[in-house]
Design a protein around this motif. Structure first.
Motif, short mmCIF file in Angstrom:
data_model
loop_
_atom_site.label_atom_id
_atom_site.label_comp_id
_atom_site.label_asym_id
_atom_site.label_seq_id
_atom_site.Cartn_x
_atom_site.Cartn_y
_atom_site.Cartn_z
N GLU A 1 4.08 4.66 -53.23
CA GLU A 1 3.95 3.55 -52.27
C GLU A 1 4.85 3.86 -51.08
N LEU A 2 4.37 3.60 -49.86
CA LEU A 2 5.19 3.96 -48.70
C LEU A 2 5.54 2.75 -47.86
N CYS B 1 14.23 10.04 -50.73
CA CYS B 1 15.56 9.47 -50.99
C CYS B 1 15.50 7.95 -50.96
N LYS B 2 14.27 7.41 -50.84
CA LYS B 2 14.10 5.95 -50.73
C LYS B 2 14.97 5.41 -49.59
N LYS B 3 14.97 6.11 -48.49
CA LYS B 3 15.65 5.72 -47.25
C LYS B 3 17.17 5.78 -47.30
N VAL B 4 17.72 6.41 -48.34
CA VAL B 4 19.18 6.53 -48.40
C VAL B 4 19.65 7.60 -47.41
N GLY B 5 18.81 8.62 -47.20
CA GLY B 5 19.18 9.74 -46.32
C GLY B 5 19.26 11.02 -47.13
N TYR C 1 18.68 12.86 -42.89
CA TYR C 1 19.67 11.80 -43.18
C TYR C 1 19.48 10.55 -42.34
N THR C 2 18.21 10.29 -41.92
CA THR C 2 17.95 9.08 -41.14
C THR C 2 17.23 8.04 -42.00
N GLY C 3 16.66 8.46 -43.12
CA GLY C 3 15.90 7.54 -43.97
C GLY C 3 14.43 7.41 -43.55
#
Ligand code: DAH
Length: 342
Positions: free
Chosen positions: A243-244, A269-273, A279-281
């Protein structure tokens, strides 16, 4: 006489090692060669020794002939190996001893083609037609039909390769929009246009002068940005198997209005970076937008009646992400050790 044969047989044994084939032929098998002379002498052999004499002589002849045949066979194999076809795959040109091992290598599709197949499979299930793009095109399809009139500054965004005759190596698959509108119209039109693109780039780990894009076009009555978001999100979720979360941010393209950059929340990374998203998510995946009315008109579609959206997604970057490849140049340098891993 038999004694003489024994002496000659010892001499032959030595000559088989020391002489080359022409010398052996001349010395033993020619008209005035040793064996011929010995065959002639058979009339002088004592009757009770004739049979043994003849048999021994024949055996010696066979030994020499076999030696000559063996060596000719070996020579022609070596010659075979020397005939190199420089256009053939490397295993064809390798020496025979190495071949069994190399032939164990089963052919496999290139990682890019594996990803392309996966994508096209998804689009087919969603009801899209497929038409491959061209690898050489003209100014009309590259620019004019896409609402870049002559002198338009945005032409510079697509710095690419031109031939002296004025043909162009397409910098994007949008060059196919006009053809697709004409070929699949009147609407509804649903088509994806995969193909190779070329740009005048200095290459590094994340830039290549040659790459793949998949253009998509959807045109019908009442098509909106909502449809665009839903379609792109759906195929990307199926492709990345998750799922996005998606975002649309402004961009600029002459051939769309409005012009959009499609961004997804990093699924790794599920937006962790992480290193995939820098590293922007978030990952900016592609340009898209509502097809500009001028582009529809030049493709023979009435913009008063129909609307549509289009996108152009790069396949190489997705392949790197999905396969964990660190350097984009690996996809094209033909390194067999790299390709064997897929
Ligand atoms: N052709 C654009 C590029 O390569 C990407 C793109 C943007 C394609 C918007 C489209 C579109 O179809 O509508 O930079």
């Amino acid at each position: 006489m038999i004694k003489e044969l024994e002496k000659i047989s010892l001499e032959i044994e030595k000559d088989l090692k020391d002489l080359d084939i022409p010398q052996l032929k001349k010395k033993y098998l020619s008209k005035d060669g040793t064996l011929q002379k010995l065959f002639k002498n058979i009339k002088d052999v004592k009757p009770n020794q004739k049979a043994e004499y003849g048999k021994t002589l024949n055996t010696l002849k066979v030994i020499i002939e076999e030696k000559i045949n063996d060596s000719q066979r070996e020579k022609s194999e070596v010659e075979d190996n020397k005939k190199i076809d420089s256009t053939a795959p490397f295993d064809i040109n390798s020496s025979k001893e190495k071949r069994p091992h190399i032939l164990d290598l089963k052919g496999s599709s290139h990682p890019l083609m594996q990803e392309l197949d996966k994508m096209l499979d998804i689009f087919q299930r969603m009801g899209f037609n497929i038409l491959e793009s061209r690898q050489i095109d003209d100014d009309f399809h590259m620019f004019e039909s896409l609402n870049f009139p002559k002198g338009h500054p945005a032409r510079d965004m697509y710095d690419t390769f031109w031939t002296e005759e004025g043909f162009v190596l397409p910098a994007h698959t949008s060059t196919m929009q006009n053809r697709a509108l004409r070929r699949f119209g009147p609407p509804p039109i649903r088509v994806v246009l995969p193909g190779r693109c070329f740009r005048n780039e200095a290459t590094d780990a994340s830039h290549e002068h040659t790459f793949y894009q998949i253009e998509g076009i959807y045109v019908d009555k009442g098509v909106s940005m909502g449809h665009m978001q839903a379609v792109i999100k759906e195929y990307l979720s199926q492709y990345l198997e998750t799922e996005l979360e998606v975002k649309m941010q402004p961009a600029y393209f002459p051939f769309t209005e409005p012009d959009i950059e499609f961004v997804i929340g990093c699924p790794f990374c599920k937006k962790v970076g992480c290193c995939v998203c820098g590293y922007t998510g978030w990952i900016e995946l592609m340009g898209c937008g509502m097809i500009h009315p001028n582009v529809l008109s030049s493709g023979g579609i009435d913009p008063q009646e129909y609307s549509g959206f289009a996108w152009g997604v790069g396949l190489d970057r997705l392949t790197l992400i999905r396969k964990g490849i660190k350097d984009i140049r690996k996809l094209r340098d033909g390194d067999i050790n790299f390709l064997r891993q897929f």
